[in-house]
Enzyme design. Structure first.
Site, PDB file in Angstrom:
ATOM      1  N   ARG A 176     -49.604  27.737   6.158  1.00 30.87           N
ATOM      2  CA  ARG A 176     -48.864  28.503   5.146  1.00 30.87           C
ATOM      3  C   ARG A 176     -48.900  30.003   5.429  1.00 30.87           C
ATOM      4  O   ARG A 176     -49.013  30.836   4.516  1.00 30.87           O
ATOM      5  CB  ARG A 176     -49.411  28.271   3.735  1.00 30.87           C
ATOM      6  CG  ARG A 176     -49.182  26.948   3.058  1.00 30.87           C
ATOM      7  CD  ARG A 176     -47.732  26.571   2.928  1.00 30.87           C
ATOM      8  NE  ARG A 176     -47.332  25.734   4.052  1.00 30.87           N
ATOM      9  CZ  ARG A 176     -47.683  24.470   4.253  1.00 30.87           C
ATOM     10  NH1 ARG A 176     -48.417  23.876   3.416  1.00 30.87           N
ATOM     11  NH2 ARG A 176     -47.278  23.796   5.296  1.00 30.87           N
ATOM     12  N   SER A 253     -46.221  24.376  -4.992  1.00 29.88           N
ATOM     13  CA  SER A 253     -47.683  24.567  -5.098  1.00 29.88           C
ATOM     14  C   SER A 253     -47.987  26.037  -5.380  1.00 29.88           C
ATOM     15  O   SER A 253     -47.537  26.908  -4.638  1.00 29.88           O
ATOM     16  CB  SER A 253     -48.357  24.178  -3.784  1.00 29.88           C
ATOM     17  OG  SER A 253     -48.075  22.833  -3.503  1.00 29.88           O
ATOM     18  N   GLU A 355     -50.131  30.744  -3.217  1.00 29.91           N
ATOM     19  CA  GLU A 355     -49.235  30.499  -2.076  1.00 29.91           C
ATOM     20  C   GLU A 355     -47.985  31.391  -2.141  1.00 29.91           C
ATOM     21  O   GLU A 355     -47.548  31.895  -1.104  1.00 29.91           O
ATOM     22  CB  GLU A 355     -48.842  29.016  -2.048  1.00 29.91           C
ATOM     23  CG  GLU A 355     -47.950  28.678  -0.878  1.00 29.91           C
ATOM     24  CD  GLU A 355     -47.662  27.190  -0.775  1.00 29.91           C
ATOM     25  OE1 GLU A 355     -48.611  26.385  -0.778  1.00 29.91           O
ATOM     26  OE2 GLU A 355     -46.474  26.840  -0.689  1.00 29.91           O
TER      27      GLU A 355
HETATM   28  C1  LIG Z   1     -40.165  22.639  -6.326  1.00 31.05           C
HETATM   29  C2  LIG Z   1     -40.680  23.376  -5.110  1.00 31.05           C
HETATM   30  C3  LIG Z   1     -41.263  22.686  -4.074  1.00 31.05           C
HETATM   31  C4  LIG Z   1     -41.742  23.370  -2.926  1.00 31.05           C
HETATM   32  N1  LIG Z   1     -42.312  22.649  -1.924  1.00 31.05           N
HETATM   33  C5  LIG Z   1     -42.765  23.264  -0.809  1.00 31.05           C
HETATM   34  C6  LIG Z   1     -43.371  22.525   0.259  1.00 31.05           C
HETATM   35  O1  LIG Z   1     -43.451  21.315   0.218  1.00 31.05           O
HETATM   36  N2  LIG Z   1     -43.825  23.212   1.334  1.00 31.05           N
HETATM   37  C7  LIG Z   1     -43.710  24.572   1.438  1.00 31.05           C
HETATM   38  O2  LIG Z   1     -44.148  25.138   2.458  1.00 31.05           O
HETATM   39  N3  LIG Z   1     -43.139  25.307   0.446  1.00 31.05           N
HETATM   40  C8  LIG Z   1     -42.667  24.690  -0.662  1.00 31.05           C
HETATM   41  N4  LIG Z   1     -42.100  25.416  -1.685  1.00 31.05           N
HETATM   42  C9  LIG Z   1     -42.034  26.876  -1.569  1.00 31.05           C
HETATM   43  C10 LIG Z   1     -40.660  27.415  -1.083  1.00 31.05           C
HETATM   44  O3  LIG Z   1     -39.639  26.495  -1.329  1.00 31.05           O
HETATM   45  C11 LIG Z   1     -40.652  27.744   0.400  1.00 31.05           C
HETATM   46  O4  LIG Z   1     -41.660  28.673   0.701  1.00 31.05           O
HETATM   47  C12 LIG Z   1     -39.288  28.326   0.837  1.00 31.05           C
HETATM   48  O5  LIG Z   1     -39.278  28.473   2.251  1.00 31.05           O
HETATM   49  C13 LIG Z   1     -38.962  29.678   0.210  1.00 31.05           C
HETATM   50  O6  LIG Z   1     -37.615  29.959   0.538  1.00 31.05           O
HETATM   51  P1  LIG Z   1     -36.742  30.953  -0.356  1.00 31.05           P
HETATM   52  O7  LIG Z   1     -35.450  31.141   0.361  1.00 31.05           O
HETATM   53  O8  LIG Z   1     -36.655  30.464  -1.744  1.00 31.05           O
HETATM   54  O9  LIG Z   1     -37.616  32.285  -0.283  1.00 31.05           O
HETATM   55  P2  LIG Z   1     -37.737  33.410  -1.406  1.00 31.05           P
HETATM   56  O10 LIG Z   1     -38.550  32.887  -2.537  1.00 31.05           O
HETATM   57  O11 LIG Z   1     -36.420  33.994  -1.717  1.00 31.05           O
HETATM   58  O12 LIG Z   1     -38.621  34.484  -0.612  1.00 31.05           O
HETATM   59  C14 LIG Z   1     -39.969  34.194  -0.294  1.00 31.05           C
HETATM   60  C15 LIG Z   1     -40.538  35.378   0.506  1.00 31.05           C
HETATM   61  O13 LIG Z   1     -39.863  35.482   1.749  1.00 31.05           O
HETATM   62  C16 LIG Z   1     -39.189  36.734   1.858  1.00 31.05           C
HETATM   63  N5  LIG Z   1     -37.906  36.452   2.505  1.00 31.05           N
HETATM   64  C17 LIG Z   1     -36.959  35.568   2.108  1.00 31.05           C
HETATM   65  N6  LIG Z   1     -35.950  35.551   3.004  1.00 31.05           N
HETATM   66  C18 LIG Z   1     -36.274  36.459   3.961  1.00 31.05           C
HETATM   67  C19 LIG Z   1     -35.649  36.893   5.163  1.00 31.05           C
HETATM   68  N7  LIG Z   1     -34.476  36.407   5.557  1.00 31.05           N
HETATM   69  N8  LIG Z   1     -36.273  37.839   5.909  1.00 31.05           N
HETATM   70  C20 LIG Z   1     -37.464  38.347   5.537  1.00 31.05           C
HETATM   71  N9  LIG Z   1     -38.107  37.968   4.409  1.00 31.05           N
HETATM   72  C21 LIG Z   1     -37.525  37.028   3.642  1.00 31.05           C
HETATM   73  C22 LIG Z   1     -39.055  37.251   0.444  1.00 31.05           C
HETATM   74  O14 LIG Z   1     -38.981  38.667   0.415  1.00 31.05           O
HETATM   75  C23 LIG Z   1     -40.339  36.723  -0.180  1.00 31.05           C
HETATM   76  O15 LIG Z   1     -41.399  37.561   0.181  1.00 31.05           O
HETATM   77  C24 LIG Z   1     -41.617  24.765  -2.837  1.00 31.05           C
HETATM   78  C25 LIG Z   1     -41.023  25.467  -3.913  1.00 31.05           C
HETATM   79  C26 LIG Z   1     -40.549  24.781  -5.035  1.00 31.05           C
HETATM   80  C27 LIG Z   1     -39.902  25.544  -6.151  1.00 31.05           C
END
Ligand SMILES: Cc1cc2nc3c(=O)[nH]c(=O)nc-3n(C[C@H](O)[C@H](O)[C@H](O)COP(=O)(O)OP(=O)(O)OC[C@H]3O[C@@H](n4cnc5c(N)ncnc54)[C@H](O)[C@@H]3O)c2cc1C
Length: 363
Positions: A176, A253, A355
């Site tokens: 992670r 998580s 996380e």
């Molecule tokens: C129901 C649920 C289940 C989940 N299950 C998992 C799982 O099984 N495994 C897991 O690892 N995660 C899980 N997650 C967490 C999450 O989905 C992942 O971490 C996902 O990759 C985040 O993507 P996002 O586009 O929503 O990022 P955001 O929430 O929009 O951003 C997250 C971070 O990344 C940065 N960021 C986003 N895009 C960029 C970019 N292009 N360049 C630089 N920085 C950037 C943002 O500034 C922020 O700091 C889960 C979340 C939810 C709500």
């Protein structure tokens, strides 16, 4: 090289009101100074550069599924990552390398790879958010993580002002984590994945998944079966976004599984001796990974545990903290997280770490 996949945006576009709650899966977060959308790599870089020239802080936001944004919001410019597209950039008899724009919805990409017979992402089905965010915390689930298939990440380096490629070996991928997490230096523009041409999944590593598939750990199964079973397992835990299910109003998580050295693990076993053996997996090196969900549950915070203003532990998964009422504040969610972290520390002497990325709020 061909465009094999492109689709319209799925996330909300910039609105006249700038409450960030509308862009996060928790439905929490106060106002932004400004919200702009970058719909391709150039547009994202331009938006980030222009904000920097105005000496504003910048927050990249894509699916909003891994952020906890404070009630005071974010005073600077929020750049929504809304680029789309996927193309094959290299292929041979056994593999295909696809370059995916940062804003591509992750699960749509997984579905496309499964449909094309490209193996390597199938166990990551159902994870919300964008492709560009997956390297940030080396997204993983059910025995797979993106570090296994990413070959390079194209970034805008905000310190050097350049656009270039970082090879997977230099991404610092760990559990992670990566060099990108907690660093605002790099803006991810696209990600290259090398996938196997195979109708079968990689060897199934996760015992729960193997059981659900009716196979042994180490067996391979048709890609579509792996995807369907992961989606079913995840939905049962509220880990697939569902607008009708308040258990999914979360960041998934909330805490990572603690990684302990052997001495700390032995101490934990002593403190837990009256209730049983803490579930643990050997980590890389002389460390042990512990189940955060087990620690939380055994410290007295079961599924459905309520916090202030209708925040709650998910009724389906001990690790997910939810804005159950839909009307809570970030302060109340953070209060619940603190109560859990402190309770686990008091009971077991183990410190839980969040996380998601916390923005303008602290635990
Ligand atoms: C129901 C649920 C289940 C989940 N299950 C998992 C799982 O099984 N495994 C897991 O690892 N995660 C899980 N997650 C967490 C999450 O989905 C992942 O971490 C996902 O990759 C985040 O993507 P996002 O586009 O929503 O990022 P955001 O929430 O929009 O951003 C997250 C971070 O990344 C940065 N960021 C986003 N895009 C960029 C970019 N292009 N360049 C630089 N920085 C950037 C943002 O500034 C922020 O700091 C889960 C979340 C939810 C709500």
């Amino acid at each position: 090289m061909s465009d094999v996949y492109a689709q319209p945006t799925t996330g909300p576009e910039p609105a006249t009101t700038c409450e960030l709650a509308q862009y996060t899966t928790l439905r929490l977060g106060g106002p932004a100074g400004r919200v702009v959308a970058g719909t391709d790599a150039d547009g994202i870089v331009r938006a980030v550069r222009e904000a920097a020239e105005r000496e504003e802080q910048v927050l990249l936001l894509a699916g909003g599924s891994n952020v906890v944004i404070g009630d005071a919001g974010f005073p600077g410019t929020v750049v929504l990552v809304r680029s789309r597209g996927l193309r094959v950039v290299a292929e041979d008899a056994d593999t295909v390398t696809v370059r995916v724009e940062a804003g591509e919805p992750w699960d749509d990409l997984v579905a496309t790879t499964v449909a094309n017979g490209w193996s390597g992402l199938e166990c990551l089905s159902g994870i919300p958010g964008s492709t560009g965010a997956t390297p940030i915390q080396n997204v993983g689930a059910y025995g797979q993580e993106v570090a296994e298939t990413i070959t390079s990440v194209e970034v805008h380096d905000r310190v050097e002002g350049t656009v270039g490629s970082i090879s997977a070996a230099d991404c610092g991928f760990a559990y992670r984590s990566s060099i990108f997490k907690y660093a605002d230096r790099w803006v991810v523009l696209s990600v290259d994945f090398r996938l196997a041409r195979s109708p079968l999944s990689g060897p199934v590593r996760y015992a729960e998944l193997a059981r659900a598939l009716g196979v042994q750990v180490g067996d391979q199964v048709p890609l579509a079966d792996a995807r369907a079973t992961v989606l079913r397992l995840r939905a049962g835990k509220g880990m697939v976004l569902d607008a009708t299910d308040p258990d999914t109003r979360s960041v998934g998580s909330f805490f990572t599984n603690p990684v302990l050295d052997v001495a700390a693990y032995e101490l934990l076993r002593e403190r837990a001796a009256d209730i049983g053996e803490p579930p643990a997996w050997p980590g890389a090196g002389d460390v042990v990974k512990i189940s955060a969900a087990w620690l939380i549950d055994k410290a007295g915070f079961g599924k459905g545990h309520l916090g202030p203003q209708g925040v709650a532990i998910s009724s389906k998964h001990t690790l997910a903290l939810t804005n159950r009422s839909g009307t809570a504040s970030t302060a109340s969610l953070v209060e619940l997280a603190r109560e859990i972290r402190d309770g686990v520390h008091h009971r077991f002497g183990v410190t839980l770490h969040p996380e998601p990325i916390l923005i303008n709020c602290t635990l």
